[in-house]
Write a protein that holds these residues in place. Structure first.
Motif, PDB file in Angstrom:
ATOM      1  N   PHE A  42       0.822  -1.200   0.000  1.00  0.00           N
ATOM      2  CA  PHE A  42       0.000   0.000   0.000  1.00  0.00           C
ATOM      3  C   PHE A  42       0.863   1.260   0.000  1.00  0.00           C
ATOM      4  CE2 PHE A  42      -3.137  -2.951   1.935  1.00  0.00           C
ATOM      5  CZ  PHE A  42      -4.160  -2.761   1.026  1.00  0.00           C
ATOM      6  N   LYS A  43       0.491   2.179  -0.888  1.00  0.00           N
ATOM      7  CA  LYS A  43       1.148   3.491  -0.959  1.00  0.00           C
ATOM      8  C   LYS A  43       0.077   4.552  -0.757  1.00  0.00           C
ATOM      9  CE  LYS A  43       2.557   2.190  -4.926  1.00  0.00           C
ATOM     10  NZ  LYS A  43       2.943   1.227  -5.808  1.00  0.00           N
ATOM     11  N   LYS A  44       0.533   5.752  -0.456  1.00  0.00           N
ATOM     12  CA  LYS A  44      -0.398   6.868  -0.308  1.00  0.00           C
ATOM     13  C   LYS A  44       0.109   8.047  -1.119  1.00  0.00           C
ATOM     14  CE  LYS A  44       1.880   8.225   3.974  1.00  0.00           C
ATOM     15  NZ  LYS A  44       1.750   8.473   5.400  1.00  0.00           N
ATOM     16  N   ARG A  45      -0.836   8.779  -1.680  1.00  0.00           N
ATOM     17  CA  ARG A  45      -0.506  10.025  -2.370  1.00  0.00           C
ATOM     18  C   ARG A  45      -0.561  11.143  -1.341  1.00  0.00           C
ATOM     19  NH1 ARG A  45      -4.339   8.182  -6.515  1.00  0.00           N
ATOM     20  NH2 ARG A  45      -3.091   7.171  -8.097  1.00  0.00           N
ATOM     21  N   MET A  46       0.444  11.989  -1.365  1.00  0.00           N
ATOM     22  CA  MET A  46       0.518  13.098  -0.416  1.00  0.00           C
ATOM     23  C   MET A  46       0.844  14.373  -1.179  1.00  0.00           C
ATOM     24  SD  MET A  46      -0.088  11.629   2.495  1.00  0.00           S
ATOM     25  CE  MET A  46       0.441  12.747   3.767  1.00  0.00           C
ATOM     26  N   LYS A  47       0.703  15.499  -0.485  1.00  0.00           N
ATOM     27  CA  LYS A  47       1.092  16.790  -1.035  1.00  0.00           C
ATOM     28  C   LYS A  47       2.074  17.432  -0.074  1.00  0.00           C
ATOM     29  CE  LYS A  47      -3.110  18.325  -1.183  1.00  0.00           C
ATOM     30  NZ  LYS A  47      -4.308  19.149  -1.352  1.00  0.00           N
ATOM     31  N   LYS A  50       4.388  22.833  -0.856  1.00  0.00           N
ATOM     32  CA  LYS A  50       4.241  23.592  -2.099  1.00  0.00           C
ATOM     33  C   LYS A  50       3.068  23.100  -2.944  1.00  0.00           C
ATOM     34  CE  LYS A  50       9.197  24.405  -2.354  1.00  0.00           C
ATOM     35  NZ  LYS A  50      10.420  24.105  -3.081  1.00  0.00           N
ATOM     36  N   GLY A  51       2.361  22.095  -2.435  1.00  0.00           N
ATOM     37  CA  GLY A  51       1.219  21.546  -3.168  1.00  0.00           C
ATOM     38  C   GLY A  51       1.603  20.491  -4.187  1.00  0.00           C
ATOM     39  N   GLU A  52       2.895  20.112  -4.226  1.00  0.00           N
ATOM     40  CA  GLU A  52       3.349  19.089  -5.168  1.00  0.00           C
ATOM     41  C   GLU A  52       2.990  17.707  -4.625  1.00  0.00           C
ATOM     42  OE1 GLU A  52       7.309  21.577  -6.550  1.00  0.00           O
ATOM     43  OE2 GLU A  52       7.438  20.184  -4.874  1.00  0.00           O
ATOM     44  N   LYS A  53       2.514  16.849  -5.511  1.00  0.00           N
ATOM     45  CA  LYS A  53       2.101  15.508  -5.102  1.00  0.00           C
ATOM     46  C   LYS A  53       3.262  14.532  -5.202  1.00  0.00           C
ATOM     47  CE  LYS A  53      -2.665  16.286  -6.371  1.00  0.00           C
ATOM     48  NZ  LYS A  53      -3.782  15.933  -7.210  1.00  0.00           N
ATOM     49  N   TYR A  54       3.270  13.580  -4.273  1.00  0.00           N
ATOM     50  CA  TYR A  54       4.267  12.508  -4.266  1.00  0.00           C
ATOM     51  C   TYR A  54       3.641  11.280  -3.621  1.00  0.00           C
ATOM     52  CZ  TYR A  54       4.968  13.711   0.662  1.00  0.00           C
ATOM     53  OH  TYR A  54       4.773  13.954   1.994  1.00  0.00           O
ATOM     54  N   GLN A  55       4.349  10.143  -3.680  1.00  0.00           N
ATOM     55  CA  GLN A  55       3.856   8.899  -3.085  1.00  0.00           C
ATOM     56  C   GLN A  55       4.861   8.385  -2.074  1.00  0.00           C
ATOM     57  OE1 GLN A  55       2.882   5.882  -5.939  1.00  0.00           O
ATOM     58  NE2 GLN A  55       1.566   7.225  -7.114  1.00  0.00           N
ATOM     59  N   GLU A  56       4.336   7.727  -1.044  1.00  0.00           N
ATOM     60  CA  GLU A  56       5.199   7.051  -0.077  1.00  0.00           C
ATOM     61  C   GLU A  56       4.438   5.864   0.503  1.00  0.00           C
ATOM     62  OE1 GLU A  56       4.541   9.472   4.077  1.00  0.00           O
ATOM     63  OE2 GLU A  56       6.081  10.214   2.756  1.00  0.00           O
ATOM     64  N   SER A  57       5.146   5.024   1.234  1.00  0.00           N
ATOM     65  CA  SER A  57       4.560   3.826   1.829  1.00  0.00           C
ATOM     66  C   SER A  57       3.485   4.191   2.846  1.00  0.00           C
ATOM     67  CB  SER A  57       5.668   3.012   2.509  1.00  0.00           C
ATOM     68  OG  SER A  57       5.123   1.924   3.200  1.00  0.00           O
ATOM     69  N   LEU A  58       2.372   3.476   2.812  1.00  0.00           N
ATOM     70  CA  LEU A  58       1.313   3.695   3.791  1.00  0.00           C
ATOM     71  C   LEU A  58       1.655   2.996   5.105  1.00  0.00           C
ATOM     72  CD1 LEU A  58      -1.500   4.799   4.473  1.00  0.00           C
ATOM     73  CD2 LEU A  58      -2.469   2.727   3.476  1.00  0.00           C
ATOM     74  N   PHE A  59       2.041   1.727   5.030  1.00  0.00           N
ATOM     75  CA  PHE A  59       2.439   0.959   6.212  1.00  0.00           C
ATOM     76  C   PHE A  59       3.925   0.643   6.069  1.00  0.00           C
ATOM     77  CE2 PHE A  59      -2.049  -0.429   5.489  1.00  0.00           C
ATOM     78  CZ  PHE A  59      -2.607   0.190   6.588  1.00  0.00           C
ATOM     79  N   LYS A  60       4.758   1.490   6.592  1.00  0.00           N
ATOM     80  CA  LYS A  60       6.210   1.307   6.449  1.00  0.00           C
ATOM     81  C   LYS A  60       6.647  -0.011   7.082  1.00  0.00           C
ATOM     82  CE  LYS A  60       7.430   6.034   5.974  1.00  0.00           C
ATOM     83  NZ  LYS A  60       6.929   7.183   6.052  1.00  0.00           N
ATOM     84  N   GLY A  61       7.337  -0.815   6.267  1.00  0.00           N
ATOM     85  CA  GLY A  61       7.858  -2.083   6.752  1.00  0.00           C
ATOM     86  C   GLY A  61       6.875  -3.249   6.697  1.00  0.00           C
ATOM     87  N   TYR A  62       5.711  -3.052   6.096  1.00  0.00           N
ATOM     88  CA  TYR A  62       4.713  -4.121   6.013  1.00  0.00           C
ATOM     89  C   TYR A  62       4.269  -4.323   4.572  1.00  0.00           C
ATOM     90  CZ  TYR A  62       4.159  -3.776  11.075  1.00  0.00           C
ATOM     91  OH  TYR A  62       4.385  -3.774  12.413  1.00  0.00           O
ATOM     92  N   VAL A  63       4.101  -5.579   4.191  1.00  0.00           N
ATOM     93  CA  VAL A  63       3.471  -5.948   2.932  1.00  0.00           C
ATOM     94  C   VAL A  63       2.415  -6.993   3.255  1.00  0.00           C
ATOM     95  CG1 VAL A  63       5.481  -5.444   1.469  1.00  0.00           C
ATOM     96  CG2 VAL A  63       5.164  -7.750   2.385  1.00  0.00           C
ATOM     97  N   PHE A  64       1.497  -7.169   2.334  1.00  0.00           N
ATOM     98  CA  PHE A  64       0.413  -8.126   2.534  1.00  0.00           C
ATOM     99  C   PHE A  64       0.429  -9.125   1.392  1.00  0.00           C
ATOM    100  CE2 PHE A  64      -0.579  -4.252   4.675  1.00  0.00           C
ATOM    101  CZ  PHE A  64      -1.091  -4.665   5.891  1.00  0.00           C
TER     102      PHE A  64
END
Length: 176
Positions: A42-47, A50-64
């Motif tokens: 799972f990843k999440k879109r964030m801002k 400056k309002g620029e969008k990027y993605q990062e891990s939602l649950f750091k260190g976990y996969v399903f």
């Protein structure tokens, strides 16, 4: 379909997923086929400010893992991938997600592996109302709202661990 959770090296979730998928395509798992098994990261879109969008891990260190069943061969294949730590509860007691854990993962999957930006309104009493997006199911679990940064901190209990994470929202101006 059943879901399982595993810990991997934080920041290496996507690399783990790619290695697992590459090995599955090359049939490196031995005689047992794993056509229905997949890794969900799972990843999440964030801002940013400056309002620029990027993605990062939602649950750091976990996969399903999603599979019809967690066979010993499938578990062994996952353990051979770089950055793998262990399954939850443990490698000797791999438990499928049930109850609330299953509901959380199922709800997030409705929005895909990448969680988008929710739409929210604020009432006269400054209470947040989520009207669409991945935060929709978390109204009662929102513990902090930063209107300036457009983020809400959500608290969940997943796999016997309390997790807090931020998700982005766009404020929709309500007229009163």
């Amino acid at each position: 379909m059943e879901y399982y959770c595993a810990m991997v090296k934080s920041g290496r979730e996507e690399a783990f997923k790619k290695k697992f998928e590459e090995a599955a395509k090359k049939s490196q798992f031995g005689p047992e086929p794993f056509e229905d098994a997949r890794v969900i990261f799972f990843k999440k879109r964030m801002k940013n400010s400056k309002g620029e969008k990027y993605q990062e891990s939602l649950f750091k260190g976990y996969v399903f893992f999603s599979a019809s069943k967690m066979s010993p061969a499938l578990a062994s294949a996952a353990k051979k991938c770089p950055s793998f730590y262990h399954f939850l509860n443990s490698d000797q007691d791999i438990r499928r997600l049930e109850g609330r854990d299953f509901e959380i993962v199922s709800n997030l999957l409705k929005f895909g592996e990448t969680q988008g930006i929710s739409k929210a309104t604020f009432g006269k009493d400054q209470r947040i109302s989520i009207i669409s997006g991945p935060l929709l199911g978390f109204e009662g679990k929102i513990v902090k709202v930063n209107k300036k940064r457009g983020r809400a901190t959500v608290k969940i209990d997943l796999c016997d661990n309390e997790m807090r994470f931020d998700l982005a929202f766009d404020e929709i101006k309500a007229t009163f």
